[in-house]
Design an enzyme around this catalytic site. Structure first.
Site, short mmCIF file in Angstrom:
data_model
loop_
_atom_site.label_atom_id
_atom_site.label_comp_id
_atom_site.label_asym_id
_atom_site.label_seq_id
_atom_site.Cartn_x
_atom_site.Cartn_y
_atom_site.Cartn_z
CD GLU A 37 40.15 42.35 41.21
OE1 GLU A 37 39.07 41.98 40.71
OE2 GLU A 37 40.67 41.80 42.21
CG ASP A 260 45.64 37.69 37.85
OD1 ASP A 260 44.59 37.87 37.21
OD2 ASP A 260 45.68 37.08 38.93
#
Length: 318
Positions: A37, A260
């Site tokens: 994240e 990501d």
């Protein structure tokens, strides 16, 4: 007021040898950070977007380091909590010249695994336009699972755009059945779903990218983007399904973090008004750029670096 994009999840201290080779022979180490994240958040921040991150960290030097690092990238950490109840997670990653590096996790019972629904800064999360989640956080503990689902539900109720990267980590789950049940519920609550081929196979029982994209849409997603690595991606929005070619990279230094970077690129494209195909092209570029540098975040480009990288490929094509 919340940033435009918010995310939540565990970030760990990443420790890696100064030299290549097996971990058991290493004597000198360096450190950075690792967390799907925050990788996405850092990728978005470097591309000029306003991002916030929520998590729990240990009240220890490792937690202080992570908060300082993330905040230093221009990310809002005002809702991050520190706890004395558990330590900050740590991971070790080998350096290898060929193949994927071996990774060793020390995250069981970490501070982030204590995240629970009652802890969530719901107003902060739902005041943003985008919420980005991954399948890693709900695998950390039952309370993390409940918190992730609650965040997705509240974001949906608030009319936000929810982005979800399954990021399947089978070792973290008690069973494949529990993993699939949770993942599919999150897919149904998400507007954008970003699986890879292996993740699609784990969730839907097929390795056909078009079929994976269709399955995501059938479960409620509005846009599905299936990552194909160097080959690019398949993007579908219910009206069209297209394959978008990837970027050739002369030498892949470290593939970890490319997914990501892809997510950050896609979200950046959508925030900037790009249609799903154009956003996928941006995602492919950011993901490819990320593989050219060792480390989970070190290869995430700034806007200027990305523009040069894309311009160089376009020049070669002409």
């Amino acid at each position: 007021m919340s940033p435009r994009v918010v995310t939540l999840g565990e970030t760990m201290v990443l420790v890696y040898p100064s030299t290549t080779g097996p971990m058991k022979h290493a004597h000198e180490f360096e450190k950075s950070l690792a967390g799907a994240e925050t990788n996405v958040a850092i990728g978005l921040a470097r591309l000029g977007h306003d991002v916030g991150w929520y998590s729990k960290l240990g009240a220890d030097p490792h937690g202080e380091y992570l908060e300082f690092f993330v905040r230093g990238e221009g990310i809002d950490t005002s809702t991050v909590e520190f706890t004395d109840e558990a330590p900050t997670g740590i991971m070790f990653k080998e350096r290898r010249e060929l193949g994927e590096p071996a990774v060793h996790y020390y995250r069981h019972g970490s501070a982030a695994s204590l995240m629970a629904p009652d802890d969530l800064p719901v107003d902060y999360l739902t005041d943003a336009e985008y919420l980005h989640l991954t399948g890693i956080t709900p695998a950390l503990s039952e309370s993390c699972r409940e918190a992730t689902l609650l965040a997705a539900e509240r974001a949906t109720e608030a009319g936000m755009t929810v982005s979800f990267d399954p990021n399947v980590r089978r070792k973290l789950w008690e069973s494949d059945e529990r993993m699939r049940e949770t993942m599919l519920e999150l897919v149904s609550l998400s507007d954008i779903v970003l699986p890879g081929i292996e993740e699609g196979a784990a969730l839907f029982g097929t390795d056909d990218p078009e079929a994976i994209a269709a399955a995501c849409l059938d479960h409620g997603a509005r846009v599905a983007v299936v990552k194909l690595g160097a080959a690019g991606a398949v993007v579908a929005d219910g009206s069209t399904t297209e394959r978008v070619s990837g970027y050739d990279v002369e030498r892949v230094v470290d593939p970890v973090g490319a997914g990501d970077g892809f997510a950050a690129g896609f979200l950046a494209g959508r925030i900037e008004g790009q249609d799903p195909v154009a956003a996928t092209e941006t995602a492919n570029a950011v993901g490819a750029f990320a593989t050219t540098v060792a480390g989970d975040t070190e290869g995430l480009p700034t806007r200027k670096e990305l523009d040069v990288f894309v311009g160089e490929r376009d020049a070669v094509r002409r």
